[in-house]
Design a protein around this motif. Structure first.
Motif, mmCIF file in Angstrom:
data_model
loop_
_atom_site.group_PDB
_atom_site.id
_atom_site.type_symbol
_atom_site.label_atom_id
_atom_site.label_comp_id
_atom_site.label_asym_id
_atom_site.label_seq_id
_atom_site.Cartn_x
_atom_site.Cartn_y
_atom_site.Cartn_z
ATOM 1 N N GLY A 174 36.808 45.010 -63.866
ATOM 2 C CA GLY A 174 37.243 45.555 -62.573
ATOM 3 C C GLY A 174 37.715 44.499 -61.606
ATOM 4 O O GLY A 174 37.755 44.742 -60.399
ATOM 5 N N LEU A 175 38.089 43.326 -62.101
ATOM 6 C CA LEU A 175 38.526 42.248 -61.205
ATOM 7 C C LEU A 175 40.031 42.290 -60.950
ATOM 8 O O LEU A 175 40.508 41.692 -59.986
ATOM 9 N N ILE A 176 40.769 42.952 -61.838
ATOM 10 C CA ILE A 176 42.196 43.194 -61.614
ATOM 11 C C ILE A 176 42.479 44.648 -61.986
ATOM 12 O O ILE A 176 41.660 45.289 -62.662
ATOM 13 N N GLU A 177 43.619 45.156 -61.545
ATOM 14 C CA GLU A 177 43.981 46.533 -61.933
ATOM 15 C C GLU A 177 45.479 46.614 -62.171
ATOM 16 O O GLU A 177 46.258 45.874 -61.540
ATOM 17 N N PRO A 178 45.878 47.510 -63.090
ATOM 18 C CA PRO A 178 47.307 47.624 -63.390
ATOM 19 C C PRO A 178 48.020 48.472 -62.341
ATOM 20 O O PRO A 178 47.422 49.361 -61.751
ATOM 21 N N LEU A 179 49.272 48.163 -62.141
ATOM 22 C CA LEU A 179 50.125 48.995 -61.288
ATOM 23 C C LEU A 179 51.054 49.783 -62.212
ATOM 24 O O LEU A 179 50.981 49.625 -63.432
ATOM 25 N N ARG A 226 47.359 43.610 -60.165
ATOM 26 C CA ARG A 226 46.983 43.023 -58.873
ATOM 27 C C ARG A 226 45.478 42.776 -58.860
ATOM 28 O O ARG A 226 44.718 43.433 -59.594
ATOM 29 N N ILE A 227 45.104 41.841 -58.017
ATOM 30 C CA ILE A 227 43.688 41.489 -57.905
ATOM 31 C C ILE A 227 42.973 42.571 -57.092
ATOM 32 O O ILE A 227 43.551 43.126 -56.160
ATOM 33 N N THR A 228 41.738 42.890 -57.467
ATOM 34 C CA THR A 228 40.947 43.906 -56.745
ATOM 35 C C THR A 228 40.024 43.197 -55.744
ATOM 36 O O THR A 228 39.867 41.956 -55.815
ATOM 37 N N PRO A 229 39.372 43.936 -54.867
ATOM 38 C CA PRO A 229 38.402 43.295 -53.966
ATOM 39 C C PRO A 229 37.308 42.551 -54.747
ATOM 40 O O PRO A 229 36.886 41.462 -54.352
ATOM 41 N N GLY A 230 36.886 43.145 -55.855
ATOM 42 C CA GLY A 230 35.885 42.458 -56.697
ATOM 43 C C GLY A 230 36.443 41.157 -57.237
ATOM 44 O O GLY A 230 35.739 40.144 -57.323
ATOM 45 N N MET A 267 29.795 48.141 -56.770
ATOM 46 C CA MET A 267 30.565 46.929 -56.491
ATOM 47 C C MET A 267 30.506 45.992 -57.696
ATOM 48 O O MET A 267 29.487 45.850 -58.348
ATOM 49 N N ALA A 268 31.606 45.334 -57.976
ATOM 50 C CA ALA A 268 31.645 44.444 -59.138
ATOM 51 C C ALA A 268 30.764 43.229 -58.908
ATOM 52 O O ALA A 268 30.632 42.743 -57.785
ATOM 53 N N ASN A 269 30.122 42.786 -59.985
ATOM 54 C CA ASN A 269 29.321 41.570 -59.916
ATOM 55 C C ASN A 269 30.241 40.368 -59.731
ATOM 56 O O ASN A 269 31.118 40.103 -60.518
ATOM 57 N N THR A 270 30.012 39.635 -58.636
ATOM 58 C CA THR A 270 30.928 38.513 -58.357
ATOM 59 C C THR A 270 30.570 37.274 -59.167
ATOM 60 O O THR A 270 31.394 36.396 -59.340
ATOM 61 N N LYS A 271 29.326 37.177 -59.627
ATOM 62 C CA LYS A 271 28.948 36.023 -60.447
ATOM 63 C C LYS A 271 29.396 36.280 -61.885
ATOM 64 O O LYS A 271 28.614 36.614 -62.757
ATOM 65 N N PRO A 287 40.756 33.246 -66.940
ATOM 66 C CA PRO A 287 40.486 34.229 -65.867
ATOM 67 C C PRO A 287 40.676 33.640 -64.467
ATOM 68 O O PRO A 287 41.213 34.295 -63.583
ATOM 69 N N VAL A 288 40.222 32.379 -64.280
ATOM 70 C CA VAL A 288 40.384 31.747 -62.960
ATOM 71 C C VAL A 288 41.869 31.566 -62.647
ATOM 72 O O VAL A 288 42.325 31.834 -61.522
ATOM 73 N N LEU A 289 42.625 31.110 -63.644
ATOM 74 C CA LEU A 289 44.061 30.893 -63.444
ATOM 75 C C LEU A 289 44.772 32.210 -63.117
ATOM 76 O O LEU A 289 45.629 32.258 -62.223
#
Lengths: 317, 111
Positions: free
Chosen positions: B61-66, B76-80, B1-5, B16-18
């Motif tokens: 791993g916070l976003i992924e390409p389509l 698109r945004i990933t669960p991480g 699982m991706a580190n959320t911090k 990144p936040v934007l």
């Protein structure tokens, strides 16, 4: 839906040359399309060019492990060590200039008056020898990895920088032989500035020497970045780099001390004038080599910071 | 699982936040992202800054390409990424709540 205006396509593609090839392969087409969308048919302005250059260079630095923590700790440590090597390459150029500037300084005044300058000069010499030993040790430690790299055909990837270095070295040696023959036909005054043609040729040769050192430094970095160094070898290289940075700092301080001592005891020597005059003791060559040494120390210092910050992660690995 | 911090997800105007905030509203390609961010945050992200941040976010791993559409590739945004954005938003909300609470009496006296 219409596609973006393709009229500035080559221009936009050129803007992406600042980015590393691997990054361009992955994101280049998308980024170029975004730029074209934003330009909407207009020509790229200076601000856009500058921001893409900055972003591209930042990606290169990040990809090389020089900034950020996206690369593995081992690569960050290796990059830190290579920065110290680059700093030493700059220091060798500065050292050559210092050797020329300080030539015959012992004849400028009495031995007693020149005591502090002589002591500082001795420290510079010790630092230069220690630095050479450290760089050589780093090369010897990496020899096994270089051998594996060569056997695996890796030399093809570094052929271009190595060829450039060899060609320029050959030109430097040839120029040195020609310059030596010329110098033997001149008297001391002509060799020290009275003959304009010789002075220009000498400066051109100094530029060639600097280019040779820079190209061998670049070739060394190119090879070292591709070596498969084990964790133990990398730790030794990192330790040598930290020691190299410390010696470089000591050498720079000693050059500064020599300069200050000479400015106090025999300022006329620094300006190349006759004994007893009172020139400003900051001639251009000395200022230039001092500046180069300071840049080298800052570069090496940053390399050490990268090593120290990544050391724990490397040790854990 | 991706580190959320995640580092760099602390200030509301960080690229990144934007980008994560924009992608939380649905997948977008580069130009659509830049337009959306400009609309909701008033921040214009240049192409270099935008793609630098996209590369970092994808790396983490916070976003992924389509699949690419024409030469535009949506992300698109990933669960991480959702978890990281939720953390960042919670942090910002905490600061906003404290700021609002402390400003309340002051704004009352000014009014």
């Amino acid at each position: 839906m219409t596609g973006p205006d393709e009229s500035h396509r080559p221009d936009v593609d050129r803007l992406l040359r600042w980015y590393p090839a691997a990054w361009r392969d992955r994101y280049g087409a998308e980024l170029a399309t975004l730029v074209e969308d934003e330009l909407d048919g207009a020509r790229p302005g200076a601000e856009l060019r500058l921001s893409l250059a900055r972003a591209g260079l930042a990606e290169r630095a990040r990809g090389a492990g020089l900034v950020g923590d996206s690369r593995p700790a081992s690569e960050r440590v290796r990059s830190g060590a290579l920065l110290v090597l680059v700093a030493w390459a700059a220091a060798v150029v500065a050292g050559g200039a210092f050797a020329k500037v300080s030539e015959h300084f012992l004849t400028s005044d009495s031995a007693h008056a020149l005591g502090p300058a002589r002591a500082a000069y001795a420290v510079v010499v010790v630092g230069a020898v220690a630095g050479a030993a450290i760089v050589l040790s780093g090369a010897v430690v990496a020899l096994g990895a270089v051998s594996d790299f060569t056997r695996a055909g890796g030399w093809r990837a570094v052929r271009a920088p190595l060829t450039r270095a060899v060609v320029v070295t050959a030109a430097t040696v040839t120029a040195f032989v020609a310059l030596s023959v010329w110098a033997h036909r001149l008297n001391v005054a002509q060799r020290n500035g009275a003959d304009l043609g010789y002075s220009v040729a000498f400066l051109a040769w100094v530029s060639l020497v600097s280019a040779t050192i820079a190209l061998w430094g670049a070739a060394g970095v190119s090879v070292a970045r591709r070596l498969d160094l084990g964790a133990r070898v990398l730790r030794v290289e990192a330790g040598l780099a930290v020691a190299g940075a410390a010696v470089l700092t000591m050498l720079t301080v000693a050059v500064g001390a020599w300069w200050a001592a000479m400015a106090s005891a025999a300022p006329w020597f620094l300006d190349g004038r006759r004994s007893g005059t009172h020139p400003v003791p900051a001639p251009v060559p000395l200022v230039a080599l001092g500046g180069l040494l300071l840049v080298a120390v800052v570069t090496a210092g940053y390399g050490v910071v990268r090593i120290v910050r990544s050391w724990r992660a490397l040790a854990a690995a | 699982m991706a580190n959320t911090k995640q580092p760099g997800l602390r200030r509301p105007n960080d690229p990144p936040v934007l980008i994560l905030t924009s992608l939380a509203g649905g997948p977008k390609h580069g130009h659509a992202l830049a337009k959306d961010i400009e609309a909701f945050a008033g921040v214009h992200l240049g192409p270099g800054a935008l793609y630098g941040a996209i590369a970092r976010l994808e790396e983490r791993g916070l976003i992924e390409p389509l699949g690419a559409e024409d030469r535009r590739r949506p992300y698109r945004i990933t669960p991480g990424g959702v978890a990281a954005l939720a953390d960042a938003v919670a942090d910002m909300r905490r600061i906003a709540d404290v700021g609002s609470a402390r400003l309340g009496p002051m704004l009352g006296t000014i009014g």
